[in-house]
Scaffold this motif. Structure first.
Motif, mmCIF file in Angstrom:
data_model
loop_
_atom_site.group_PDB
_atom_site.id
_atom_site.type_symbol
_atom_site.label_atom_id
_atom_site.label_comp_id
_atom_site.label_asym_id
_atom_site.label_seq_id
_atom_site.Cartn_x
_atom_site.Cartn_y
_atom_site.Cartn_z
ATOM 1 N N LEU A 189 -47.010 122.595 14.673
ATOM 2 C CA LEU A 189 -48.374 122.831 15.180
ATOM 3 C C LEU A 189 -49.365 121.749 14.716
ATOM 4 O O LEU A 189 -50.257 121.357 15.459
ATOM 5 N N PHE A 190 -49.182 121.273 13.495
ATOM 6 C CA PHE A 190 -50.139 120.288 12.970
ATOM 7 C C PHE A 190 -49.633 118.849 13.064
ATOM 8 O O PHE A 190 -50.349 117.924 12.697
ATOM 9 N N THR A 191 -48.418 118.672 13.539
ATOM 10 C CA THR A 191 -47.869 117.306 13.583
ATOM 11 C C THR A 191 -47.569 116.826 15.005
ATOM 12 O O THR A 191 -47.486 115.623 15.242
ATOM 13 N N ALA A 192 -47.393 117.756 15.942
ATOM 14 C CA ALA A 192 -47.076 117.340 17.313
ATOM 15 C C ALA A 192 -48.285 116.627 17.927
ATOM 16 O O ALA A 192 -49.430 116.982 17.635
ATOM 17 N N PRO A 193 -48.030 115.625 18.789
ATOM 18 C CA PRO A 193 -49.164 114.970 19.441
ATOM 19 C C PRO A 193 -49.871 115.941 20.383
ATOM 20 O O PRO A 193 -49.227 116.761 21.039
ATOM 21 N N ALA A 194 -51.192 115.862 20.412
ATOM 22 C CA ALA A 194 -51.976 116.693 21.342
ATOM 23 C C ALA A 194 -53.074 115.782 21.882
ATOM 24 O O ALA A 194 -54.205 115.809 21.426
ATOM 25 N N THR A 195 -52.707 114.924 22.833
ATOM 26 C CA THR A 195 -53.610 113.863 23.267
ATOM 27 C C THR A 195 -54.356 114.242 24.545
ATOM 28 O O THR A 195 -53.861 115.002 25.364
ATOM 29 N N THR A 201 -59.906 105.158 25.301
ATOM 30 C CA THR A 201 -59.184 105.611 24.104
ATOM 31 C C THR A 201 -58.248 104.497 23.624
ATOM 32 O O THR A 201 -57.428 104.010 24.420
ATOM 33 N N PRO A 202 -58.375 104.071 22.359
ATOM 34 C CA PRO A 202 -57.451 103.037 21.863
ATOM 35 C C PRO A 202 -56.018 103.563 21.845
ATOM 36 O O PRO A 202 -55.778 104.670 21.361
ATOM 37 N N ARG A 203 -55.086 102.813 22.432
ATOM 38 C CA ARG A 203 -53.693 103.256 22.434
ATOM 39 C C ARG A 203 -52.759 102.088 22.729
ATOM 40 O O ARG A 203 -53.153 101.095 23.331
ATOM 41 N N GLY A 204 -51.507 102.253 22.296
ATOM 42 C CA GLY A 204 -50.508 101.221 22.523
ATOM 43 C C GLY A 204 -49.745 101.484 23.808
ATOM 44 O O GLY A 204 -50.069 102.391 24.574
ATOM 45 N N TRP A 208 -44.865 106.814 21.482
ATOM 46 C CA TRP A 208 -44.216 107.145 20.212
ATOM 47 C C TRP A 208 -44.230 105.994 19.225
ATOM 48 O O TRP A 208 -43.608 106.068 18.160
ATOM 49 N N GLY A 209 -44.908 104.898 19.583
ATOM 50 C CA GLY A 209 -45.053 103.807 18.639
ATOM 51 C C GLY A 209 -43.781 103.026 18.370
ATOM 52 O O GLY A 209 -43.631 102.430 17.304
ATOM 53 N N VAL A 210 -42.844 103.029 19.345
ATOM 54 C CA VAL A 210 -41.603 102.277 19.126
ATOM 55 C C VAL A 210 -41.566 101.055 20.046
ATOM 56 O O VAL A 210 -42.270 100.980 21.030
#
Ligand SMILES: Cc1cc2nc3c(=O)[nH]c(=O)nc-3n(C[C@H](O)[C@H](O)[C@H](O)COP(=O)(O)O)c2cc1C
Length: 210
Positions: A189-195, A201-204, A208-210
């Motif tokens: 609940l506190f670790t899953a992405p909730a975007t 919005t800054p993002r890659g 998943w950042g891989v």
């Protein structure tokens, strides 16, 4: 982290209860401090006209335990796990009353308004739905409503688990294994992405950042 697990079913030992217990066990295993509430124990009244039922001190006078539920359990929680049966393609009525009556505690006349308003944003929410029907859009209205409530409150709807069943406990027979999904939702609940992006919005390139 503190999690409040809310069961909105009229059945204490029904399918929502099973989904919620699984989610709570996942949350507990991840180190969260989980407390559980059977909503029918604390919420019996629905929203009424505040002009008739607000006391002279600004307090709601509907005679049930909603106030202590909201102020002592919902306000301090970092996350909410909410389980509801699908009733006529929406949430169970008691859960709707739970959401509606927040209004009585956030209006300018309510003595605790600042405390409630400042506690609403940022909570992470996991939604668990028990229903008889399996077609995907049966629960769409309910999910959309909870998503909009979360958006309005600046909260994060992290995930939704659908468990199918009818008789008490039937959800355990669902071959999609919703109890396992519920455990995982509670665990993350506190670790899953909730975007929820805006154009800036800054993002890659990889989620998943891989
Ligand atoms: C008043 C009422 C309305 C219901 N409406 C629906 C519905 O619209 N769609 C559906 O799939 N199931 C519906 N159901 C079935 C329940 O969602 C299903 O039995 C669920 O597993 C009950 O969960 P519970 O054991 O937590 O109460 C309804 C049940 C009741 C009592």
């Amino acid at each position: 982290m503190r999690i409040l697990a809310l069961n909105a079913s009229p059945r204490r030992d029904g399918n929502s209860s099973q989904l919620l217990a699984a989610a709570a066990s996942g949350a507990t295993a991840s180190g969260a401090d989980v407390s559980s509430v059977f909503l029918a124990d604390q919420v019996s009244g629905v929203l009424d006209d505040c002009r008739t039922c607000r006391g002279s001190d600004g307090r709601c006078t509907i005679p049930d335990e909603y106030e202590s539920l909201l102020l002592d359990q919902v306000v301090p929680a970092d996350g909410l796990l909410i389980a509801t049966p699908l009733h006529y393609y929406g949430m169970a009525a008691r859960l709707k009353a739970f959401f509606d009556r927040v209004f009585c505690y956030t209006s300018a006349a309510a003595p605790e308004a600042d405390r409630v308003l400042s506690a609403l944003p940022g909570k992470r929410i996991g939604l668990l739905i028990a229903s008889e029907e399996t077609y995907p859009s049966a629960s769409l209205g309910l999910v959309h409503q909870v998503q909009e409530i979360a958006r309005y409150n600046r909260q994060h709807l992290v995930g939704v688990v659908y468990g199918h069943g009818n008789s008490r406990g039937d959800v355990a027979n669902d071959p999609r294994r919703p109890l396992d999904q519920a455990t995982e939702l509670g665990r993350t609940l506190f670790t899953a992405p909730a975007t929820d992006y805006h154009f800036d919005t800054p993002r890659g390139h990889s989620v998943w950042g891989v």
